[in-house]
Each structure stands twice: as structure tokens, then as C-alpha cells.
Design a protein around this motif. Structure first.
Motif, short mmCIF file in Angstrom:
data_model
loop_
_atom_site.label_atom_id
_atom_site.label_comp_id
_atom_site.label_asym_id
_atom_site.label_seq_id
_atom_site.Cartn_x
_atom_site.Cartn_y
_atom_site.Cartn_z
N ASP A 122 5.14 -3.62 0.81
CA ASP A 122 5.06 -3.99 2.22
C ASP A 122 5.84 -5.29 2.34
O ASP A 122 5.47 -6.31 1.76
CB ASP A 122 3.56 -4.17 2.55
N PRO A 126 8.43 -7.98 10.52
CA PRO A 126 8.47 -8.91 11.66
C PRO A 126 7.66 -8.36 12.83
O PRO A 126 7.09 -7.28 12.74
CB PRO A 126 9.96 -8.94 12.02
N ASN A 127 7.62 -9.13 13.91
CA ASN A 127 6.84 -8.72 15.08
C ASN A 127 7.76 -8.37 16.23
O ASN A 127 8.75 -9.06 16.47
CB ASN A 127 5.90 -9.85 15.48
N TYR A 317 -6.16 -7.63 13.31
CA TYR A 317 -5.12 -7.55 12.28
C TYR A 317 -5.72 -7.01 10.97
O TYR A 317 -5.14 -6.15 10.31
CB TYR A 317 -4.57 -8.97 12.10
N ASP A 321 -5.04 -3.65 8.66
CA ASP A 321 -4.67 -3.70 7.24
C ASP A 321 -5.62 -2.85 6.39
O ASP A 321 -5.20 -2.27 5.38
CB ASP A 321 -4.61 -5.15 6.75
N TYR A 339 2.09 -6.68 -1.32
CA TYR A 339 2.25 -7.23 0.03
C TYR A 339 3.03 -8.52 -0.09
O TYR A 339 2.50 -9.52 -0.55
CB TYR A 339 0.88 -7.54 0.65
N VAL A 341 4.10 -11.30 1.58
CA VAL A 341 3.77 -11.99 2.83
C VAL A 341 3.52 -13.47 2.52
O VAL A 341 3.00 -13.80 1.45
CB VAL A 341 2.51 -11.37 3.49
N HIS A 348 -6.44 -14.08 4.27
CA HIS A 348 -6.50 -12.77 4.93
C HIS A 348 -6.49 -11.64 3.90
O HIS A 348 -7.35 -10.76 3.92
CB HIS A 348 -5.32 -12.62 5.90
N PHE A 349 -5.53 -11.69 2.98
CA PHE A 349 -5.44 -10.59 2.02
C PHE A 349 -6.61 -10.58 1.03
O PHE A 349 -7.14 -9.53 0.70
CB PHE A 349 -4.08 -10.61 1.30
N1 ARG Z 1 3.70 -9.10 11.06
C1 ARG Z 1 3.06 -10.03 10.18
C2 ARG Z 1 3.59 -11.44 10.44
O1 ARG Z 1 4.65 -11.61 10.98
C3 ARG Z 1 3.27 -9.71 8.72
C4 ARG Z 1 2.68 -8.40 8.27
C5 ARG Z 1 2.52 -8.36 6.77
N2 ARG Z 1 1.98 -7.12 6.29
C6 ARG Z 1 0.69 -6.74 6.40
N3 ARG Z 1 0.34 -5.60 5.90
N4 ARG Z 1 -0.19 -7.50 6.96
O2 ARG Z 1 2.92 -12.39 10.08
#
Ligand code: ARG
Length: 585
Positions: A122, A126-127, A317, A321, A339, A341, A348-349
Motif C-alpha cells: 500500500d 494521495p487524497n 479512516y 483500514d 503499508y 505511510v 493509527h496502524f
Molecule cells: N490517504 C492517506 C493520507 O494521505 C494515506 C493512506 C495510507 N494507506 C492506508 N491504508 N491508510 O494520509
């Protein structure tokens, strides 16, 4: 895989059995490359730790082991040093035969793993309608490299882009779009929304300042969630435009990714809640449904809950996940979930993994790993921003790296009074610029914060992409100058190592497999960068000290073989970093 270290470890297991009985076979030989070539290539430090349990002196233990070690095909006779170190030196015959074996092999002698895993990476993620910022760039570059290494070693890799394409922020975006740009929503109007980042800012501003707009935005969220066609169309349009922008970056950086955004898991969120409830893990907390995780507390020292379902019924969120994690295990059949990130999401994870673990969703043999990385800082040590304090757009950042690479190149061409076609200049600048950005990121230990500096990343000296690319180009230059087809060196040619610099280079060449194994397990791309940097240095030392084209045979061909294997190793290694090589620069 059988890297040299792995082979030597096997031999130690045999020797331990013969010397002290089968119970000792799995003792870790504590094998490491030596820090000083004087002591050979590897050192085994197990004798000291065995002294107490075996009730003998470390030197006696080392001697006993050496008596039973069958290493003649790999090493010179082992030597015992100091209190009981066992020093191993690869034999010349072994070095030569191994270099030749790699030379003859399309994958440089590296086999695929015997038990491939399904690895899910993963990364990027981005958003929608927000800019893809330098943090996402780090995730993209590191994630792509890790995926490439796993793929090369024969694992089956699924590269997933967990795009932020769902959530309450779409209410304001949809409303703003419907009110300011209704034409764009006509079927097939093909109209763009323009600058999405600006669009997001405007929507946010109205949301914060106009109570009625806020109200309409809330309604739009409900519309979207209930599948209202107008709201859905607006949402799709926003996603499509963002996607196009992301794709430009991916194409330019040569990134392959499968988009599977948060919205994909909508249908699976309800089941997450039900199953958690059935496991007795869900609790009510201030109207929300939460799971209390162990070992996490807030500032007041109170237990920190993971919110699964908010009081208004919406999901979080973390819920997404959890649904994604279940899907990746049950449907994608993932064995290893990575992941990539930023480190800011570590809690969070850790919480999501703990909830999944306690809910019994992680079958034996499946591993979950957050691969964190630090933040990108400007040269002033502060958060990376433009001079006027704005977030740097990725496209501008890449353009600037390329522009600087072009300026450097043009300056060098002028100095050397060299003329090159404009097209070539452009393509070299693009390759060098992007390589510099990627390499600068990958060569850092990812967990530390990363200081972004165009000057450093584009320097021709040091642990930089240009230095590595230049070493490769230098080797291609040998073939051009000597009119040599590296792929057709005489098949009967044999390697004859003579000078110390040749031995040093040859030994280093043989370590690639070990390094890739480590990167695949530990997930630190900077280890591969360091390996390639040292390889370039060792090649340059060799090339400065040893004549190649002017050398008499059989040295000449032997050295050409070494140079060629170096080039192929650099090319493969850089490719696994996501970096293309150049024939000239
Ligand atoms: N969209 C999220 C951000 O910009 C990151 C996602 C990472 N992946 C996940 N499975 N949470 O912070």
C-alpha cells in the motif's frame, strides 16, 4: 536463495553438529562481513558465546569448529584470531568462478525465492482534490522500490493505491462544484474544474464561513452516501480529475499502481462493525462505537479508543483500514501486508493491527507491517515549503530538478566544448533530474526526517544519483572507445584477478544477493543505495589503478568482464530503485 552468507551458515550448522552434537546445529554463527579486509571477508563470532555452555575456552571451541568446517570450495583455510574469532577469506578460485557464473546468468546469478509470498504494498495513496504533497512523493518512491525488489526476488506483488476518495470533505466539494460549475456536470461536457487545489481551498473557505453552505454540504454527504445520481456524478468528476493529475506524476516517475480507494471498501464496513460486536470488542463511548486498545493512552493518560462508528453512524479512516485489511487477506490472499505511510500514522496502524489481531482476523503466517518514513524538510530544517510559504507542488518540484540538471549539463558541455543535439540534452536532463530526486530520498534511512536539497542531490560527487549514473556511463565509454561488444566477450575467456583493486571489486560484486535479501526483509532501500555507491567507488578505484583497454591479454578480457558485470549490477540495482541508466551524459 543461497547468498554466500547463507551457504557459510549451512556449513557452520554441519560443523556444529559434528563437533558438539545436533542440539547445537541451530546456534547462530554470528557471521558478519569483516570491517577490515586484513581479516578476510567474513568473521564468525560464535565461539565466545559458546564458552560458558560448553565449558571450554573460546579458542578451543573455535579450533574444534574449524576442524569440522567444510569450506574448501568457498574459502581459504579459516584462521582463528584474538580470543576466538574465526576469520574466513573467500578463495581466489571461488571468487573467479562466481564472477563468471554471474556474468553468464541473465539475473546475475540471483535465483527467485523458493517459497514466493503474496506481498501487498500500500503506497502513494494521495487524497482526491487535495494536492499530492512531498510526503506522498516519499511514499511513492519508497513503496515502488520495495515492490520492485520483492517482484525481482519472485514474490507476487500487488501494488495498491489507497486513494482518499471518500469522506465528509466530499460534501463541500460536491456542493461547491454544483454551485460554481454546474456545466461541468452535464453528461460528457468534458469540462475541467481547473486547479483542484484552489478549488478545494475555496470550498473549504465557504464551508468555514457560510453556515448555509455548510448545511447544504452536509446534505450532499447524505446524498452521496445514498447513491443520489447527481451527487455521484459530481464525486466521479472530482475523482477523475484528480486521478488524471496523479497519473501524470506516476507516468513521469515510471510508477505502476492499482487504484483501489477508500470508497471501494464501503460495502465492507458494516461487516467490520458486526464482527467486532460479535467478538465482544465494541464498546459505547460518548455515543460512538469504539474499541479500546491496549497500550495506547491519550495526553491525560486515559485509554485511547479506536473509533469504529461515529455517533452519527458514519465510519472512520480506521474502519476503512480494517475493512481493507480483511479484504487484502481474504480476497487478495496477501501473506505480507506492507503499508508505506509516514511515521505520523504509526499509532493509527499499531491500533488497527491490534484490533485486527484481537478480532482473530490475522491467520497464522500473515504479517502486517507499517513501513514508516520521516517528514521532508527544507534546507532551513523546517517543513518543506516554497519561498512564499506555500506547499510545493510535485510537478514544480520535478520540473525544477530537471531544469537544474539541464543547467548543470549545459555548463559541462560548454566547458568541454561539446555539442550535443537538443533532444539528447532534454532526455538526459529528465533522467538525471528524476533519478536525483528518487535517489536522494531512497539513500536516506527512511525513518529519519529527510532534508530536501537540490544542490546535494544533483552533485556529481558523493552518494548521489549523478555519481552512480556517471560510473555506469564510464563503463559504457570503455566499450565505445575500445569498440567492444560487452555481450560478446570471448566465451572461453576466464577471469584472472591480480591486483588488490580487482579483488576488492570482485568481492563487492558478489554481495548483491545478500543486500537484496536484506532489503526484502528489512525494507530499507538505503542499504541497496549504499551497496551501489560503494560499488561505484570500488569500480572507480579499480579503473584508476588498472589499465583495461591497454592491458595485455588475458588481463584485458578479464578486466572487461569485471567492468561489464559492474555495469550490469549497477543497472539492475538502479532499476530496482526505479532509476533508469544512461549510455552517455
Ligand atoms: N490517504 C492517506 C493520507 O494521505 C494515506 C493512506 C495510507 N494507506 C492506508 N491504508 N491508510 O494520509
Amino acid at each position: 536463495m543461497t547468498s554466500i552468507i547463507a551457504q557459510i551458515k549451512d556449513r557452520f550448522a554441519q560443523a556444529l553438529t559434528l563437533a558438539f552434537g545436533p542440539d547445537w546445529a541451530s546456534t547462530d554463527p554470528l557471521l558478519a562481513p569483516t570491517s577490515n579486509p586484513k581479516f578476510g571477508d567474513y568473521q564468525a563470532n560464535l565461539a565466545m558465546g559458546l564458552a560458558r555452555p560448553l565449558q571450554r575456552s573460546p579458542r578451543a571451541i573455535a579450533a574444534e569448529l574449524v576442524n569440522h568446517l567444510q569450506l574448501a570450495d568457498l574459502c581459504d583455510p579459516p584462521e582463528i584470531a584474538g580470543p576466538g574469532f574465526i576469520n574466513l577469506r573467500l578463495s581466489v578460485a571461488y571468487l573467479q568462478s562466481q564472477i563468471q557464473r554471474r556474468q553468464a546468468h541473465p539475473r546475475l546469478g540471483i535465483n527467485c525465492v523458493s517459497q514466493p509470498q503474496r506481498v501487498i504494498v500500500d503506497f502513494s495513496s494521495p487524497n482526491i482534490a487535495k494536492e499530492m504533497h512531498v510526503g506522498h512523493l516519499r511514499s511513492t518512491i519508497i513503496g515502488d522500490c520495495l515492490a520492485r525488489v520483492q517482484e525481482f526476488l519472485g514474490h507476487s506483488v500487488l501494488r495498491l493505491n489507497h486513494v482518499g476518495d471518500w469522506g465528509t470533505q466530499f460534501g463541500m466539494l460536491i456542493t461547491h462544484l454544483q454551485e460554481t460549475c454546474p456545466q461541468a456536470l452535464e453528461a460528457d461536457s468534458g469540462m475541467g474544474i481547473g486547479d483542484l487545489v484552489n478549488f478545494y481551498k475555496q470550498a473549504k473557505q465557504r464551508f468555514d464561513q457560510e453556515p448555509e453552505f455548510k448545511q447544504r454540504s452536509r446534505q450532499a454527504v447524505v446524498d452521496l452516501q445514498s447513491g443520489n445520481p447527481r451527487a455521484t456524478r459530481a464525486w466521479q468528476l472530482l475523482c477523475k480529475q484528480s486521478r488524471q493529475e496523479f497519473e501524470q506524476i506516476y507516468r513521469r516517475l515510471d510508477i505502476t499502481l492499482e487504484e483501489r480507494g477508500e470508497s471501494f471498501y464501503n460495502a465492507y464496513l458494516g461487516a467490520v462493525v458486526e464482527d467486532l460486536a460479535a467478538q465482544g470488542l465494541l464498546q459505547e463511548n460518548e455515543g460512538a462505537r469504539v474499541v479500546f486498545t491496549q497500550g495506547f493512552t491519550n495526553k491525560e493518560g486515559l485509554p485511547l479508543p479506536v473509533i469504529i462508528q461515529k455517533s452519527d453512524g458514519g465510519y472512520n479512516y480506521a474502519t476503512t483500514d480494517l475493512a481493507a485489511l480483511r479484504y487484502r487477506i481474504s480476497q487478495d490472499r496477501g501473506d505480507r501486508l506492507l503499508y508505506v505511510v509516514d511515521a505520523g500514522q504509526s499509532t493509527h496502524f499499531a491500533q488497527v493491527f491490534q484490533v485486527a489481531e484481537r478480532a482473530g482476523w490475522i491467520p497464522a503466517g500473515v504479517t502486517l507491517t507499517h513501513v514508516p518514513f520521516g517528514v521532508v524538510q527544507g534546507e532551513d530544517g523546517k517543513k518543506f515549503k516554497t519561498r512564499s510559504g506555500e506547499t510545493v507542488r510535485l510537478k514544480d518540484l520535478l520540473d525544477e530538478a530537471v531544469a537544474r540538471a539541464r543547467a548543470d549539463l549545459e555548463q559541462r558541455l560548454a566547458l568541454e566544448a561539446r555539442q550535443e543535439p537538443q533532444e539528447l540534452i532534454e532526455s538526459i536532463a529528465e533522467t538525471v533530474g528524476l533519478a536525483a530526486v528518487k535517489y536522494a530520498d531512497l539513500s536516506q534511512n527512511r525513518t529519519s526526517n529527510y532534508l530536501f536539497s537540490f544542490d546535494k542531490m544533483l552533485a556529481l560527487q558523493g552518494n548521489t544519483a549523478p555519481y552512480m549514473l556517471y560510473a555506469y556511463v564510464r563503463i559504457q565509454g570503455i566499450s565505445r572507445k575500445g569498440n567492444i561488444d560487452f555481450d560478446h566477450l570471448p566465451p572461453t575467456a576466464t577471469l584472472q584477478l591480480q591486483e588488490e583493486a580487482e579483488f576488492t571489486l570482485a568481492r563487492h560484486l558478489l554481495q548483491l544477493e545478500q543486500v537484496l535479501e536484506e532489503v526484502a526483509i528489512d525494507l530499507y532501500p538505503n542499504q541497496l543505495c549504499l551497496y551501489l555507491f560503494e560499488l561505484s567507488q570500488k569500480f572507480n578505484q579499480f579503473y584508476d589503478l588498472c589499465t583495461v583497454l591497454q592491458a595485455p591479454e588475458p588481463q584485458r578480457t578479464s578486466r572487461l568482464m569485471l567492468a561489464h558485470l559492474t555495469a550490469r549490477t549497477l543497472k539492475l540495482g538502479l532499476n530496482l530503485l526505479g532509476i533508469a541508466v544512461l549510455e552517455r551524459m
